[in-house]
Scaffold this motif. Structure first.
Motif, PDB file in Angstrom:
ATOM      1  N   UNK A   1      28.545  66.008  40.694  1.00  0.00           N
ATOM      2  CA  UNK A   1      28.458  67.250  41.443  1.00  0.00           C
ATOM      3  C   UNK A   1      27.704  67.017  42.751  1.00  0.00           C
ATOM      4  N   UNK A   2      28.084  67.787  43.766  1.00  0.00           N
ATOM      5  CA  UNK A   2      27.485  67.667  45.092  1.00  0.00           C
ATOM      6  C   UNK A   2      27.271  69.072  45.654  1.00  0.00           C
ATOM      7  N   UNK A   3      26.228  69.229  46.451  1.00  0.00           N
ATOM      8  CA  UNK A   3      25.933  70.532  47.038  1.00  0.00           C
ATOM      9  C   UNK A   3      25.510  70.344  48.483  1.00  0.00           C
ATOM     10  N   UNK A   4      25.880  71.309  49.327  1.00  0.00           N
ATOM     11  CA  UNK A   4      25.504  71.206  50.734  1.00  0.00           C
ATOM     12  C   UNK A   4      26.107  72.331  51.540  1.00  0.00           C
ATOM     13  N   UNK A   5      26.588  71.999  52.737  1.00  0.00           N
ATOM     14  CA  UNK A   5      27.107  73.010  53.652  1.00  0.00           C
ATOM     15  C   UNK A   5      28.368  72.522  54.357  1.00  0.00           C
ATOM     16  N   UNK A   6      29.158  73.477  54.829  1.00  0.00           N
ATOM     17  CA  UNK A   6      30.231  73.182  55.766  1.00  0.00           C
ATOM     18  C   UNK A   6      30.008  74.021  57.002  1.00  0.00           C
ATOM     19  N   UNK A   7      29.924  73.355  58.140  1.00  0.00           N
ATOM     20  CA  UNK A   7      29.736  74.054  59.403  1.00  0.00           C
ATOM     21  C   UNK A   7      31.094  74.536  59.896  1.00  0.00           C
ATOM     22  N   UNK A   8      31.255  75.833  60.027  1.00  0.00           N
ATOM     23  CA  UNK A   8      32.519  76.408  60.477  1.00  0.00           C
ATOM     24  C   UNK A   8      32.319  77.154  61.794  1.00  0.00           C
ATOM     25  N   UNK A   9      31.377  76.690  62.576  1.00  0.00           N
ATOM     26  CA  UNK A   9      31.075  77.351  63.849  1.00  0.00           C
ATOM     27  C   UNK A   9      32.262  77.286  64.796  1.00  0.00           C
ATOM     28  N   UNK A  10      32.353  78.285  65.639  1.00  0.00           N
ATOM     29  CA  UNK A  10      33.378  78.350  66.688  1.00  0.00           C
ATOM     30  C   UNK A  10      32.667  78.651  67.998  1.00  0.00           C
ATOM     31  N   UNK A  11      33.457  78.789  69.050  1.00  0.00           N
ATOM     32  CA  UNK A  11      32.870  79.132  70.342  1.00  0.00           C
ATOM     33  C   UNK A  11      32.208  80.498  70.314  1.00  0.00           C
ATOM     34  N   UNK A  12      32.680  81.345  69.397  1.00  0.00           N
ATOM     35  CA  UNK A  12      32.169  82.707  69.347  1.00  0.00           C
ATOM     36  C   UNK A  12      30.863  82.833  68.548  1.00  0.00           C
ATOM     37  N   UNK A  13      30.657  81.984  67.542  1.00  0.00           N
ATOM     38  CA  UNK A  13      29.474  82.147  66.698  1.00  0.00           C
ATOM     39  C   UNK A  13      29.166  80.870  65.933  1.00  0.00           C
ATOM     40  N   UNK A  14      27.899  80.747  65.539  1.00  0.00           N
ATOM     41  CA  UNK A  14      27.464  79.655  64.668  1.00  0.00           C
ATOM     42  C   UNK A  14      27.518  80.141  63.228  1.00  0.00           C
ATOM     43  N   UNK A  15      28.111  79.336  62.368  1.00  0.00           N
ATOM     44  CA  UNK A  15      28.262  79.752  60.975  1.00  0.00           C
ATOM     45  C   UNK A  15      28.357  78.536  60.073  1.00  0.00           C
ATOM     46  N   UNK A  16      27.712  78.613  58.933  1.00  0.00           N
ATOM     47  CA  UNK A  16      27.797  77.546  57.936  1.00  0.00           C
ATOM     48  C   UNK A  16      27.880  78.180  56.559  1.00  0.00           C
ATOM     49  N   UNK A  17      28.692  77.588  55.706  1.00  0.00           N
ATOM     50  CA  UNK A  17      28.831  78.066  54.337  1.00  0.00           C
ATOM     51  C   UNK A  17      28.150  77.095  53.396  1.00  0.00           C
ATOM     52  N   UNK A  18      27.530  77.622  52.363  1.00  0.00           N
ATOM     53  CA  UNK A  18      27.014  76.761  51.290  1.00  0.00           C
ATOM     54  C   UNK A  18      28.193  76.341  50.419  1.00  0.00           C
ATOM     55  N   UNK A  19      28.223  75.073  50.065  1.00  0.00           N
ATOM     56  CA  UNK A  19      29.378  74.515  49.373  1.00  0.00           C
ATOM     57  C   UNK A  19      28.939  73.689  48.173  1.00  0.00           C
ATOM     58  N   UNK A  20      29.635  73.863  47.057  1.00  0.00           N
ATOM     59  CA  UNK A  20      29.467  73.012  45.876  1.00  0.00           C
ATOM     60  C   UNK A  20      30.783  72.294  45.597  1.00  0.00           C
ATOM     61  N   UNK A  21      30.685  71.036  45.229  1.00  0.00           N
ATOM     62  CA  UNK A  21      31.867  70.248  44.882  1.00  0.00           C
ATOM     63  C   UNK A  21      31.625  69.564  43.543  1.00  0.00           C
ATOM     64  N   UNK A  22      32.635  69.563  42.701  1.00  0.00           N
ATOM     65  CA  UNK A  22      32.547  68.825  41.442  1.00  0.00           C
ATOM     66  C   UNK A  22      33.820  68.003  41.248  1.00  0.00           C
ATOM     67  N   UNK A  23      33.663  66.746  40.864  1.00  0.00           N
ATOM     68  CA  UNK A  23      34.803  65.885  40.587  1.00  0.00           C
ATOM     69  C   UNK A  23      35.326  66.187  39.189  1.00  0.00           C
ATOM     70  N   UNK A  24      36.612  66.474  39.105  1.00  0.00           N
ATOM     71  CA  UNK A  24      37.230  66.858  37.834  1.00  0.00           C
ATOM     72  C   UNK A  24      38.115  65.760  37.248  1.00  0.00           C
TER      73      UNK A  24
END
Length: 215
Positions: free
Chosen positions: A36-59
């Motif tokens: 399992x892994x945890x962190x963020x994905x930066x989805x910022x654009x020219x209009x705004x700064x934004x990051x989502x918290x993300x969890x990943x698990x290998x199945x």
């Protein structure tokens, strides 16, 4: 799983180390089922700064065929009432089953080189990849594992959730500390959205997924 926003030294030859107990392990063993892994994905654009918290698990993982799969959970997606979970399938760049050239998903060789070059660990491999896609490289003991992750479907929401999974991730896994970095590619989304994950298996305080049934 980004929101669609249209906008114009020699490698070390060592295996990975399991941070939980210091044992030296073969590189691919750190990508075993259940990791399992945890962190963020930066989805910022020219209009705004934004990051989502993300969890990943290998199945699932099939090293002989260069295949792995898993789930990705984004926790603070705007306009979503619940975490958004997707199922992805991955290609291990092993010079046997898959090379650094994608050959699909609208990615050209230039796109490939541009994205792989975002990873400092790719630098020593660049000249050989430009020559033959990396077919002649021996990556079995390289301290980094390169992959592509392609989200296949939404697990718990419909396709009208406002997100797109049309693109894919260029991914680099560090065998020394279990971290993952990635860049999302989709010609119709903001470029170079960065995924940053760390191993969440060590210690007693990790994260857990809700229960989802994968079809």
């Amino acid at each position: 799983m980004p929101v669609r926003v249209v906008e114009g030294s020699a490698p070390s030859q060592r295996s990975g180390q399991d941070a939980s107990n210091g044992r030296v392990l073969p590189p691919y063993s750190l990508l075993s089922v259940g990791r399992a892994f945890a962190g963020t994905q930066n989805v910022s654009s020219l209009q705004k700064d934004e990051a989502w918290r993300v969890n990943v698990r290998i199945q699932g993982c099939d090293l002989d065929n260069g295949y792995l799969c898993g789930t990705m959970e984004a926790l603070n997606v705007p306009l979503a009432d619940t975490p958004v979970v997707t199922f992805w399938e991955g290609e291990l760049i092993d010079a046997k089953n898959y090379t650094f050239y994608t050959g699909k998903w609208e990615a050209t060789p230039d796109d490939d080189i541009r994205h792989w070059s975002k990873f400092p660990s790719f630098g020593p491999l660049l000249s050989q990849v430009e020559a033959d896609g990396g077919k002649s490289l021996d990556l079995s003991n390289y301290p980094f594992v390169f992959m592509r992750w392609k989200e296949q479907y939404f697990v718990n929401v419909g396709i009208d959730c406002g997100l797109t999974i049309a693109g894919f991730y260029y991914v680099c896994f560090s065998c020394s500390d279990g971290s993952i970095n990635g860049f999302y590619y989709d010609p119709n989304s903001s470029p170079f959205q960065k995924l940053e994950l760390k191993s969440a298996n060590e210690g007693l305080s990790g994260f857990t997924f809700s229960s989802y049934q994968l079809q």
